[in-house]
Each structure stands twice: as structure tokens, then as C-alpha cells.
Design a protein around this motif. Structure first.
Motif, PDB file in Angstrom:
ATOM      1  N   ALA A  69      19.609  17.041  17.239  1.00 23.55           N
ATOM      2  CA  ALA A  69      20.754  17.584  16.676  1.00 23.55           C
ATOM      3  C   ALA A  69      21.748  16.763  16.670  1.00 23.55           C
ATOM      4  O   ALA A  69      22.681  16.664  17.425  1.00 23.55           O
ATOM      5  N   ASP A 106      22.619  21.022  14.288  1.00 23.05           N
ATOM      6  CA  ASP A 106      23.119  21.979  15.435  1.00 23.05           C
ATOM      7  C   ASP A 106      22.290  22.291  16.126  1.00 23.05           C
ATOM      8  O   ASP A 106      21.086  22.567  15.868  1.00 23.05           O
ATOM      9  N   GLU A 110      18.138  23.727  15.763  1.00 27.98           N
ATOM     10  CA  GLU A 110      17.444  23.259  16.873  1.00 27.98           C
ATOM     11  C   GLU A 110      16.280  24.510  17.324  1.00 27.98           C
ATOM     12  O   GLU A 110      15.061  24.479  17.358  1.00 27.98           O
TER      13      GLU A 110
END
Lengths: 338, 338
Positions: A69, A106, A110
């Protein structure tokens, strides 16, 4: 050559596709004679089990997942992740595993990736990197039906999941004490992303160490890029009480710091000592070569892969210290001038 | 929650697992009434098709494969591959694709990986990197039943496969002519691995250009590491007729060259001009900042991903110029001293 299917084998062997499936999966329901005939035909036709079929029957996918991320622009800057991935992969060959890699913007994306991978049985387990304080991923991956996971980071961040860690706090303390012993009394830290758990651990260790030594320890915040490292260095070197030594959270920011020092006429190491983290080939290619906190990232990745295989095989929990980064003083550190 | 299987749906709907499979895959063999009941039960139970099941029915795996036949120790050194992968991944999110990454020691292992991936239907297509002269992978991936593939490299290396390329020959010529215009008459090239096709293309363009200008053009060979770049630079700078300008095949070797020049007291750019390839954040972090042949590697990766999706969708052939690397003169190039 077209792929051989169970239907081809069934036709050739004169049995049902169900019988072929039973025979090839070693399950009861067909006679030994039929099983032998099916296996002979399958071999003759050059049949191979597909991972898809094995996955449907609950067998391993022979795939490990890694979600990063991070913004694409910061991913390519550091060598850490490529070395880490190369290390993970070094454990794969004997087991014919491969790495499923996903770069997402972000944590929410994820978590969504884990959900999809689990629903579609795309991986046997995942490597969780960059754990944070109160990380929602730890909670999700701790559920009884979650994908097997290993956390790359400190035990305090991993909940009940197995974790593989490096003792960053000890490394920070060692670097501060080393600089103090060399006469430095204004030592700064240029740290990475605040939301990452290991940044917090390094921050706390740094603060505690400078406070216990009774010296000044300014802290600058960056996003690991060369640009943010250069900016932080300019702020430090133009401050009223500028530090005589700076410890950086990666290698490329330390490199950028050497550039900023040169641009300002600050001599390294005579006027400024610099220590990099994540010692890399870069650190030995600069002039003077960069003093660095060194650990073997490729071997760290391999260690993580072995622990994940253990976890996939049913081993529960465990906290594994991979190493404590070692200070390698090279050409960018020196005693402070009298 | 345990994963819902076709057997669960069959039990709940009071039909055979075969009927569930027909119903959920939209195939004939069940009445509309049964289909409606099965779909209703599946929705009620929260069933989701697994990628394994879709793969068995010939549906996409939503996975793209990338094999890197490089030694782990060289993979982490350059930022190229991580930036390139980040670019590929940037095209994945809208399609819910992921990248299956395998690091292998050599081409033979790479071919074996393709064979396994194809047999097990693990990927929808592959990105082939580092094509060579007479590359056996091109022949294998050109077979009618091969995995869809896109070659990252020059058209002359790609056979009939689609390829995405950067005009490296033009970039080499531009850098040599630029240095010549600035008065340089001894211009060296420090090239990468000889067996890679793009190295050969750059070598030939370099030789032709220096010959047509009637100047000296020594060539040194490396494996892209900082160490080999430093060694090559030491050989060049200690030769009898040492060059006044050197063009490097990556960024970290150019960085190492600055270190070697400093170590020998050779001033950059007054005594030595340096040009790096694969302009990266590193090139702007050194002092002076590195002049470089610049192209956007992340955008290159994204372009490759789009062409591979076209190929997976059935588009055949095609040669796509991504860009011609542009010379960005910064602080490491200057006119030769009178």
C-alpha cells in the motif's frame, strides 16, 4: 498442443469424468483396475493437474500474496522492497511457489484485496508489511477463517499473528550512542512516514536515548523520497543550532543529504556526520562511502517466507527476531571537531 | 465464516452438484425453474465464484505473469524493475488484476515457469523482459497455443509477438553527438550485460556513432552493479588516453563513477562528463545532479500492461514505440576544457 482435460482421459479410458477425477485424486469410488487404467491413459496423453482444479479440491494454490500500500512514485525510490521480494522468492523455487503482488493506494484497498483473494482462494497465505499502530489488517487477519499471515515488523504491532522483526530500537540507540561517544551533542533524526509502526518505534527509541544523554535531538519527518530527505536536511542545516550529525531512515535520503551538504559547503564528515539506514550497494558507491545501519534485507525476506510456509503448514504464533541492524561506520562519520 | 461451496448450495436447493454447476455457469441442462431456485439459494448463502472454478471453465485468471531471470543480488540495486512493476500495477486496479512474480536464476527456469503456468492456467498472459538475440523464449511464446505475451524490447528482438519499446539507439546517438558538440573527442560507454538485446543495440549505435564522428570510443562491460560500474570507471580513468566523457547504462553505475572520480581527484564535470541512463530520483539527489537519459519507467510499465490486455483480448501483433529517452543535461556534463 491443446491442454488435456479430464474429459479427454475419460473418453480414451472409456469411463465417466467422475471416475477419472476419483482415480486421479486418489479418492475411493473406483476399482484399482480402473484407477490403474485411468492413470496410464493420463500419463500417455501427457495430462497435468491444473492449479485451478487442485484449488477447487482445497489443495494449495502454491501462491503467496504480498500487497504494497504505497504510492508508485515512492516504490521505485528505495531498493528495500525489491531486495526483500528477491529474498522471499529465493525460498520459492524448491516448492514451486510464486508471489502474487498487488500495489494499492491505501489500507482499505489492501483489506479489499485480502477479501477477494480469500473468497477466490488465490493465495495460500500473505506477507503483511508496514504494520501500524492499531492496524485494522491485524484484526482482519487474526480471525479464525482468515488467510494465514506473517507480519513483517515488531511484536508489539503483530497481535497474535506470527511476526519476523529486526530490532530497530536497539539500532537507533546504538547509532545515537556511537555519535555521542564521538563528541556529537546535537544529533538529528530524519524519519519516515509517521503512520508506520516501525517509524514510531524508532522515534521513541531516539527520543529516549537523546533525553537520557541530555542532548538535543531534533526530528524531521519525510516520505522516504530523495526530495523530502533533501528538504529535511536543508531545514536542519540552516537552523540556528544546526546538528553535527544526522541519522536517516533510508539510504537514498542519506545520499540526498550529502548533496545538500555539498551545495551548502558543509563538509562531510568534517562538519557533518551522516548515518543511513538499510545499508545497500549505494552506500558503498558514494564518496565518501556512507556509514550505515546494516542488515541483510534479502536474507530477511527469505526468513519471512520460511515462517509463512510454517504458518501455512499449521504452525501457530511465534515471534522471530531476524537481526539487529549493525552500525557500519564508513566515510561519512567522524569525531566532532574540537 | 466458512467458504460456501457448490455442495452447500446443492444440499440447500435439493438438487445435484452438477445441476448447481450448470445453473450457476449459465449452461443448458437444467430447467429455468431449477436455475432460478439455485441462484436464489446461492445468493442467500452468500456464494461467490472462485477464480479456481472460473479458471476451470476457461474464464480469466485475472493474473498477469512476470518472470525475472536475474540474480537476487542485482535485482535490488537498480530502481528500474520496481518502478516498472509499479507502472504495470497502476493499470490493474480497474480490472482487479494482480501480478504473479517469479524470480529465477536463468532462461531455462524461466521457460519451465511458462510451461507450468500454462499447464496449470495460472495466468492470462505474460510480460517478457530482457529479450536477447535469438531468444528461445520468443520461439516458445510464439507457438499457437502459447500464453499471450508482450515483449518489452526492440522490434528486432520480438519476432511476431507484440512489443513495446524505447528507441535506445536514438538516445545513444544523441548523447554521443551532444558530448561531441561540447568538444569531447574521447567518449566511453559503460554497458550492461552483453547477452541482453538492448545492450547489443546500444553497443552498435555507440560504435556507429563514434566511428562516423571519427573519434575514440572505448567500451566497458558490467553487470549493472555499483561495484562493476566503479571497476569499469577505474579502468577508464587510469588508461593512457583517458576519456573526457562516459555514458553509463544505468543510474547507480553513474553514481559509483562520481565516487571513483572523487577518489582519484578527477573533477566532475570539469575533467570528466558523466551521463546516466534510466533517469531516476537518485540522479537529482547527487551533487552535482547527474545528467541523464530520461524516460518515464512507470508510464512505460503501464503502457506494457495495456498492450498485454489488448493481446489477452485477442489483438494480434503490433510494435509500439513508448518513447525515445531524452537527454537531460544537469551538473555532470560540461564543455571540454580548452
Amino acid at each position: 498442443m491443446r491442454r488435456i482435460t479430464i474429459a479427454d482421459i475419460a473418453r480414451e479410458a472409456g469411463v465417466s469424468t467422475g471416475a477419472v477425477s476419483y482415480a486421479l485424486n486418489g479418492r475411493p469410488g473406483v476399482s484399482e483396475e480402473t484407477r490403474a487404467r485411468v492413470v496410464a491413459v493420463a500419463n500417455q496423453l501427457g495430462w497435468e493437474p491444473s492449479s485451478a482444479a487442485r484449488s477447487l479440491s482445497g489443495a494449495p494454490t502454491q501462491t503467496v500474496g504480498l500487497v504494497l500500500a504505497r504510492h508508485p512514485s515512492t516504490l521505485g525510490v528505495e531498493s528495500f522492497y525489491m531486495q526483500f521480494i528477491a529474498g522471499i522468492e529465493s525460498e520459492f523455487a524448491p516448492r514451486s511457489y510464486a508471489l502474487l503482488l498487488q500495489v494499492v493506494p491505501d489500507l482499505e484497498a489492501e483489506l479489499e484485496t485480502y477479501r477477494r483473494w480469500r473468497a477466490a482462494r488465490r493465495v495460500d497465505g500473505v506477507v503483511l508489511v508496514d504494520p501500524r499502530q492499531d492496524d485494522p489488517r491485524i484484526e482482519v487477519l487474526s480471525r479464525p477463517d482468515a488467510l494465514p499471515a506473517v507480519v513483517v515488523g515488531d511484536s508489539s504491532l503483530a497481535g497474535d499473528l506470527p511476526n519476523v522483526w529486526t530490532d530497530d530500537a536497539a539500532a537507533v540507540r546504538e547509532s545515537v550512542r556511537y555519535l555521542y561517544a564521538a563528541g556529537h551533542r546535537r544529533i538529528a533524526r530524519v524519519g519516515g512516514l509517521q503512520e508506520l509502526g516501525h517509524t514510531h518505534i524508532r522515534d521513541v527509541a531516539f527520543r529516549e536515548e537523546v533525553e537520557s544523554l541530555g542532548i538535543e535531538g531534533p526530528l524531521e519527518r519525510t516520505d522516504y523520497t530523495t526530495g523530502s530527505g533533501a528538504d529535511a536536511t536543508r531545514r536542519l542545516l540552516t537552523s540556528v543550532d544546526r546538528p553535527t550529525a544526522v541519522v536517516y531512515d533510508n539510504d537514498v535520503m542519506a545520499l540526498a543529504a550529502m548533496g545538500v551538504a555539498a551545495e551548502l559547503g558543509v563538509r562531510v564528515p568534517e562538519d557533518l556526520s551522516i548515518i543511513a539506514w538499510d545499508d545497500s550497494p549505494l552506500c558503498q558507491a558514494t564518496y565518501p562511502p556512507l556509514s550505515a545501519l546494516s542488515h541483510d534485507v534479502t536474507s530477511f525476506g527469505a526468513h519471512v517466507a520460511r515462517r509463512l510456509f510454517d504458518r501455512i503448514d499449521g504452525v501457530r504464533g511465534g515471534s522471530f527476531l531476524d537481526s539487529t541492524p549493525t552500525l557500519r561506520p564508513r566515510g561519512t562519520t567522524s569525531p566532532v571537531r574540537a
